[in-house]
Enzyme design. Structure first.
Site, PDB file in Angstrom:
ATOM      1  N   GLU A 126       0.848  -1.185   0.000  1.00  0.00           N
ATOM      2  CA  GLU A 126       0.000   0.000   0.000  1.00  0.00           C
ATOM      3  C   GLU A 126       0.892   1.246   0.000  1.00  0.00           C
ATOM      4  O   GLU A 126       1.866   1.280   0.736  1.00  0.00           O
ATOM      5  CB  GLU A 126      -0.899   0.042   1.242  1.00  0.00           C
ATOM      6  CG  GLU A 126      -1.902   1.195   1.141  1.00  0.00           C
ATOM      7  CD  GLU A 126      -2.863   1.250   2.347  1.00  0.00           C
ATOM      8  OE1 GLU A 126      -2.720   0.450   3.283  1.00  0.00           O
ATOM      9  OE2 GLU A 126      -3.727   2.112   2.327  1.00  0.00           O
ATOM     10  N   GLY A 265       2.864   2.372  10.923  1.00  0.00           N
ATOM     11  CA  GLY A 265       2.602   1.550  12.104  1.00  0.00           C
ATOM     12  C   GLY A 265       2.423   0.074  11.781  1.00  0.00           C
ATOM     13  O   GLY A 265       3.075  -0.790  12.363  1.00  0.00           O
ATOM     14  N   ALA A 266       1.544  -0.209  10.824  1.00  0.00           N
ATOM     15  CA  ALA A 266       1.276  -1.592  10.470  1.00  0.00           C
ATOM     16  C   ALA A 266       0.460  -1.622   9.190  1.00  0.00           C
ATOM     17  O   ALA A 266      -0.016  -0.586   8.727  1.00  0.00           O
ATOM     18  CB  ALA A 266       0.517  -2.301  11.594  1.00  0.00           C
ATOM     19  N   MET A 267       0.282  -2.845   8.636  1.00  0.00           N
ATOM     20  CA  MET A 267      -0.406  -2.980   7.357  1.00  0.00           C
ATOM     21  C   MET A 267      -1.325  -4.194   7.356  1.00  0.00           C
ATOM     22  O   MET A 267      -0.924  -5.278   7.760  1.00  0.00           O
ATOM     23  CB  MET A 267       0.647  -3.072   6.239  1.00  0.00           C
ATOM     24  CG  MET A 267       0.069  -3.225   4.861  1.00  0.00           C
ATOM     25  SD  MET A 267      -0.946  -1.793   4.418  1.00  0.00           S
ATOM     26  CE  MET A 267      -2.150  -2.566   3.356  1.00  0.00           C
ATOM     27  N   ASN A 269      -2.551  -6.377   5.257  1.00  0.00           N
ATOM     28  CA  ASN A 269      -2.563  -7.394   4.193  1.00  0.00           C
ATOM     29  C   ASN A 269      -3.460  -8.571   4.554  1.00  0.00           C
ATOM     30  O   ASN A 269      -3.446  -9.039   5.684  1.00  0.00           O
ATOM     31  CB  ASN A 269      -1.145  -7.917   3.971  1.00  0.00           C
ATOM     32  CG  ASN A 269      -0.121  -6.825   3.960  1.00  0.00           C
ATOM     33  OD1 ASN A 269      -0.161  -5.932   3.141  1.00  0.00           O
ATOM     34  ND2 ASN A 269       0.790  -6.849   4.929  1.00  0.00           N
ATOM     35  N   HIS A 301      -6.976  -2.065  14.911  1.00  0.00           N
ATOM     36  CA  HIS A 301      -7.144  -1.307  13.666  1.00  0.00           C
ATOM     37  C   HIS A 301      -6.898  -2.211  12.453  1.00  0.00           C
ATOM     38  O   HIS A 301      -7.723  -2.285  11.541  1.00  0.00           O
ATOM     39  CB  HIS A 301      -6.183  -0.119  13.671  1.00  0.00           C
ATOM     40  CG  HIS A 301      -6.231   0.722  12.442  1.00  0.00           C
ATOM     41  ND1 HIS A 301      -6.930   1.904  12.364  1.00  0.00           N
ATOM     42  CD2 HIS A 301      -5.661   0.553  11.217  1.00  0.00           C
ATOM     43  CE1 HIS A 301      -6.804   2.420  11.163  1.00  0.00           C
ATOM     44  NE2 HIS A 301      -6.025   1.623  10.434  1.00  0.00           N
ATOM     45  N   GLU A 302      -5.775  -2.902  12.453  1.00  0.00           N
ATOM     46  CA  GLU A 302      -5.442  -3.741  11.293  1.00  0.00           C
ATOM     47  C   GLU A 302      -6.422  -4.891  11.183  1.00  0.00           C
ATOM     48  O   GLU A 302      -6.861  -5.248  10.086  1.00  0.00           O
ATOM     49  CB  GLU A 302      -4.006  -4.257  11.374  1.00  0.00           C
ATOM     50  CG  GLU A 302      -2.928  -3.196  11.565  1.00  0.00           C
ATOM     51  CD  GLU A 302      -3.023  -2.020  10.613  1.00  0.00           C
ATOM     52  OE1 GLU A 302      -3.541  -2.182   9.497  1.00  0.00           O
ATOM     53  OE2 GLU A 302      -2.583  -0.915  10.992  1.00  0.00           O
TER      54      GLU A 302
HETATM   55  N1  TRP Z   1      -3.150   0.857   5.713  1.00  0.00           N
HETATM   56  C1  TRP Z   1      -2.175   1.074   6.759  1.00  0.00           C
HETATM   57  C2  TRP Z   1      -3.004   1.379   8.003  1.00  0.00           C
HETATM   58  O1  TRP Z   1      -3.455   0.521   8.664  1.00  0.00           O
HETATM   59  C3  TRP Z   1      -1.271   2.225   6.466  1.00  0.00           C
HETATM   60  C4  TRP Z   1       0.086   1.902   5.944  1.00  0.00           C
HETATM   61  C5  TRP Z   1       0.946   0.998   6.425  1.00  0.00           C
HETATM   62  C6  TRP Z   1       0.775   2.565   4.900  1.00  0.00           C
HETATM   63  N2  TRP Z   1       2.137   1.081   5.732  1.00  0.00           N
HETATM   64  C7  TRP Z   1       2.036   2.016   4.803  1.00  0.00           C
HETATM   65  C8  TRP Z   1       0.437   3.576   4.043  1.00  0.00           C
HETATM   66  C9  TRP Z   1       2.976   2.460   3.856  1.00  0.00           C
HETATM   67  C10 TRP Z   1       1.361   4.029   3.096  1.00  0.00           C
HETATM   68  C11 TRP Z   1       2.617   3.475   3.017  1.00  0.00           C
HETATM   69  O2  TRP Z   1      -3.358   2.472   8.279  1.00  0.00           O
HETATM   70 ZN    ZN Z   2      -5.597   1.777   8.497  1.00  0.00          ZN
END
Ligand code: TRP
Ligand code: ZN
Length: 873
Positions: A126, A265-267, A269, A301-302
């Site tokens: 992302e 912070g985190a992602m 996926n 959140h994730e």
């Molecule tokens: N979607 C992620 C969230 O929970 C945001 C995010 C994580 C992100 N890593 C990133 C956005 C790198 C841009 C680039 O909010």
């Molecule tokens: Zn988010």
């Protein structure tokens, strides 16, 4: 970047020419490169006409090794490759495309696409990182099924992960491989893979329909003892989403991986969340209460994104707040349910007003649904996340909990498996409520923070109380004139003598520029309690006297507004003294504040957490945000003088509370739960006041707390108190001891860096430069950059704004270095300089000069370019 980046506009949105139904990926991972084979099953978008336009796939920094269309290898003349794309001419409606590209994850310092962190491979896609992995239609409205095979050295990378379920695995000599299949269609930004030598902590969760889900956390072996809290938070989140939103998890396995090098912070996926290790790893001896709470909310959140983001995703990146605003609202409500609702709201509002309001008032202001951007990474902002969450909260307030839930049910049902817009979200709320929310939607398109001016009048004869409310929204870049918005103004009325509530909370709905609300049957002139719970993200203006604020602080039934009354009282007292200071007089402080706070400290009905919040003065950053021309140096001096004066007047109760709470902490086993967290916060807040008195027994108590505490919350607070008071020798001793104990743990060293970098007394620019020479510092690691440069520029305001401009020069010089390594981080770190218009003329000049120098960099990223251009105008 070799040319001026172009602006992408929402108005130009077009559905994709082609769809990708299936994506089959094969990764061969090596130490010095990776080969990515992609087999794509494509189709001309059946919703468009049946012409066959060229297929243009996104791809950046890829070395194309092989390409075949329907199994026929293409000759050099049959496709074109440039810096950002691969173009070819399909001959049929449905076809397959095979590509092989070579990439170099070990040289990827941008931390976007496929990269290495420590000893492992991981991905961050992302928003537009997938195009750095393979040629693809890298946009969220192209949703495909995915299978992924990874192969790597068996010993170095025993763990091979991707989205969904593992369907096969095998070995071949020194190497092994694993195949994963994700049954849910998804956009490429939710793709992930991980390969490494990782420890796995396993648990399980039984969903509401009785399915058993395997939960796994993968961490580096030395972090195996820091997983429990993240795992507990995950299980709580899963249960909460079932109970509050009726949402069940939809795969048999859910995985979390912790990595040290991560931009955010985190992602979320699909099935394989990747976390910044600072946002998931914790144990009491190493992590503060704040870290435990941050982890709980980010894990939630994730996880919540699995529905608000993944099952229903965004049509395009202008709709980012569709998933982020909604999900922040969801995680805030979760945290409120798990902890103290009032304290959570106070923390969130303080943050929003300090930072989002500043963004909304500055050159980077943009609507919750932006109309244009150059680089989407620059739009992961406080406006998209926090203001976006406030917009969803207002819908919740206007519709009520029950209708809101019906609306969210309808939204998920209607759009499951789709990529949709903010309008679709609001349309679901309209359907269930029968309301026309057209005007409400201005919150998505208009930037800027509305100002509410409230006045009132009372007619004793008619027993009528009237509230007159005007709203107006200041101009923002590109939006000189604004229309009136729909604003829920939660209001209660107090008896001005007894403090009893004569009217409970009622949500007044503002829709016009100017409106009057009449309350009848009011026996005497009441005192209004306005904007309860901060029911809208606005600036409220009502001419409260200090007596009235002290009265509200003592009597309001709304906990949030009690706190708010205390803050407003403190702001009035501070502002009066600041004017005196600016006029060369000695600042004098109205004793009403100390009197009101002493009542709060003595109040046996109030819990410790709320007391701690109430006695905390507004931050320096917030006090500056309220000034037309920010006067950093004087504001800092006056705020510190006010804190000292409060400490002097409240010494006895502060001492008693501190001693009692410290005793209690010693006698109790540490747990990161709300009650204890509140008590520790009050304990540490009283200590920070007492330390200002410069008394030997207090210093001794602080050192004892530092040396004897069994948890990081008490230790770090004691250390911060040493570093922030004129006891340099003791501070250095403590820092050295701390460093020795924790040198092996990068997350604890981040705290060690940041406590020093944040202190105006301890760290000038020379000290910051020294910190950057420390062996534990690395400019390539975003957590380290935030711990030193972020802390310096955002928390150490007196030194960052030093009169000689050295703070600005230091930041700009480091931003230039960062821009060559990691543009997302350089564009974020430069932010404090972009608000140059807020400061005094000399500072403005110095800040501008640094920004202009950055603009002249021979190579500049699109990210930094956009921020500089907007800031310099
Ligand atoms: N979607 C992620 C969230 O929970 C945001 C995010 C994580 C992100 N890593 C990133 C956005 C790198 C841009 C680039 O909010
Ligand atoms: Zn988010």
């Amino acid at each position: 970047m070799t040319h001026t980046p172009k602006t992408i506009r929402l108005a130009d949105y077009r559905a994709p020419d082609y769809l990708i139904h299936e994506t089959h990926l094969h990764f061969e991972l090596y130490d010095d490169h990776a080969l990515v084979h992609a087999h794509l099953v494509l189709e001309r978008n059946p919703q468009l006409d049946d012409s066959l336009p060229p297929l243009v796939l996104d791809g950046v920094k890829l070395e194309l090794k092989h390409i075949a269309l329907d199994d026929r290898v293409l000759g050099a003349g049959e496709y074109q490759v440039d810096e950002e794309s691969l173009r070819l001419q399909p001959e049929k409606n449905s076809f397959t495309l095979d590509t092989t590209v070579r990439i170099e994850p070990q040289n990827n310092t941008e931390l976007e696409g496929l990269y290495r962190s420590g000893g492992m491979f991981c991905t961050q896609c992302e928003a537009e990182g997938f195009r750095k992995i393979t040629y693809y239609l890298d946009r969220p409205d192209v949703m495909s099924s995915f299978t992924t095979t990874l192969s790597a050295d068996k010993q170095q990378y025993p763990v091979l992960l991707s989205n969904g379920n593992k369907i096969d695995e095998g070995e071949e000599g020194e190497r092994h491989w694993a195949s994963w299949e994700d049954p849910h269609k998804k956009p490429a930004y939710l793709f992930a893979l991980v390969a490494g030598d990782l420890w796995c902590v396993e648990d399980s969760f039984t969903t509401m329909s009785g399915r058993e889900v395997t939960l796994r956390m993968f961490v580096e072996p030395q972090n195996a003892d820091k997983c429990q809290h993240g795992m507990d938070s995950l299980k709580k989140s899963m249960r909460w989403d079932e109970e509050v939103y009726g949402r069940e998890y939809d795969l048999d396995i859910f995985m979390i991986v912790a990595v040290d090098d991560f931009n955010m912070g985190a992602m979320e996926n699909k099935g394989l969340n990747i976390f910044n290790s600072s946002c998931v790893l914790a144990k009491p001896e190493n992590s503060t209460d704040a870290a435990f709470q941050r982890i709980e909310s980010i894990v939630a959140h994730e996880y919540f994104h699995n529905w608000s983001g993944n099952r229903v995703t965004c049509r395009d990146w202008f709709q980012l707040s569709l998933k982020e605003g909604f999900t922040v609202f969801r995680d805030a409500e979760f945290s409120a349910d798990m902890n103290s609702r009032t304290v959570k709201r106070i923390e969130d509002v303080a943050y929003l007003r300090t930072h989002q309001f500043a963004e909304d008032a500055g050159p980077l202001a943009h609507p919750v649904r932006p109309a244009e951007y150059m680089e989407i990474s620059n739009f992961y902002t406080l406006t998209i996340y926090e203001k976006g969450a406030e917009v969803v909260r207002m819908l919740h307030t206007l519709l009520g909990a029950e209708l809101f839930r019906k609306g969210s049910d309808l939204y998920f049902e209607r759009h499951d498996g789709q990529a949709v817009t903010c309008d679709d979200f609001v349309a679901a709320m309209e359907s269930v409520s029968g309301r026309d929310l057209t005007r409400f939607k201005l919150w998505y398109s208009q930037a800027g923070t509305p100002v509410l001016q409230v006045s009132d009048s009372y007619d004793a004869e008619k027993q009528e109380y009237r509230l007159q409310v005007r709203q107006n929204c200041p101009p923002t870049p590109g939006q000189p004139v604004k229309e009136p918005m729909v604003i829920p103004l939660a209001t209660g009325l107090l008896d001005a003598v007894t403090g009893e509530e004569v009217r409970g909370t009622q949500v007044l709905e503002l829709t016009e520029a100017s409106q009057e609300f009449i309350f009848t049957g009011i026996a005497s002139q009441p005192l209004p309690s306005l904007l309860r719970g901060f029911s809208a993200p606005v600036r409220l203006e009502y001419a409260y006297s200090r007596e009235q604020l002290a009265f509200l602080l003592a009597h309001d039934s709304d906990g949030f507004n009690r706190w708010e009354a205390g803050q407003q009282l403190a702001i009035q007292v501070f502002s009066e003294a600041l004017t005196q200071q600016q006029n060369g007089q000695t600042p004098a402080f109205d004793p009403q504040l100390a009197q009101a706070l002493s009542k709060v400290l003595a109040d046996t009905q109030l819990d410790e957490a709320l007391k701690a919040e109430i006695i905390s003065l507004p931050s320096l950053a917030y006090l500056l945000e309220l000034q037309t021309e920010a006067d950093v140096a004087n504001s800092h001096v006056v705020r510190e003088a006010l804190r000292l004066s409060l400490a002097q007047q409240l010494e006895q109760p502060l001492r008693e509370i501190y001693q009692q709470l410290r005793e209690q902490a010693r006698a109790t086993d540490y747990r990161p739960e709300a009650g204890q967290i509140g008590r520790r916060r009050l304990q540490n807040m009283t200590l920070s006041y007492l330390m200002l008195l410069e008394q030997d027994d207090i210093l001794a108590a602080c050192i004892a707390q530092f040396e004897q505490a069994d948890n990081m919350t008490e230790r770090m607070a004691a250390l911060a108190n040493l570093v922030n008071n004129p006891v340099r020798e003791q501070a250095e001793q403590a820092l050295a001891a701390f460093e020795q104990e924790f040198a092996v743990d990068p997350l604890v060293m981040d705290q060690w860096f940041s406590v020093q970098a944040s202190s105006p007394l301890f760290s000038d620019t020379a000290q910051i430069r020294q910190l950057m020479q420390h062996p534990a510092f690395s400019i390539k690691n975003p957590n380290k950059v935030r711990a030193v440069l972020g802390a310096f520029s955002q928390h150490n305001l007196p030194q960052f704004h030093a009169a000689d401009g050295s703070g600005y020069a230091l930041l700009a010089e480091q931003v230039a270095v960062l821009d060559g390594l990691n543009p997302q981080i350089s564009a974020r770190m430069v932010n404090p300089l972009t608000r140059w218009q807020r400061y005094q003329p000399r500072q403005q000049q110095q800040m501008r000069a640094e920004l202009e120098k950055l603009q002249q960099l021979p190579k500049i990223s699109r990210d930094l370019f956009e921020v500089l251009e907007k800031s310099l105008g």
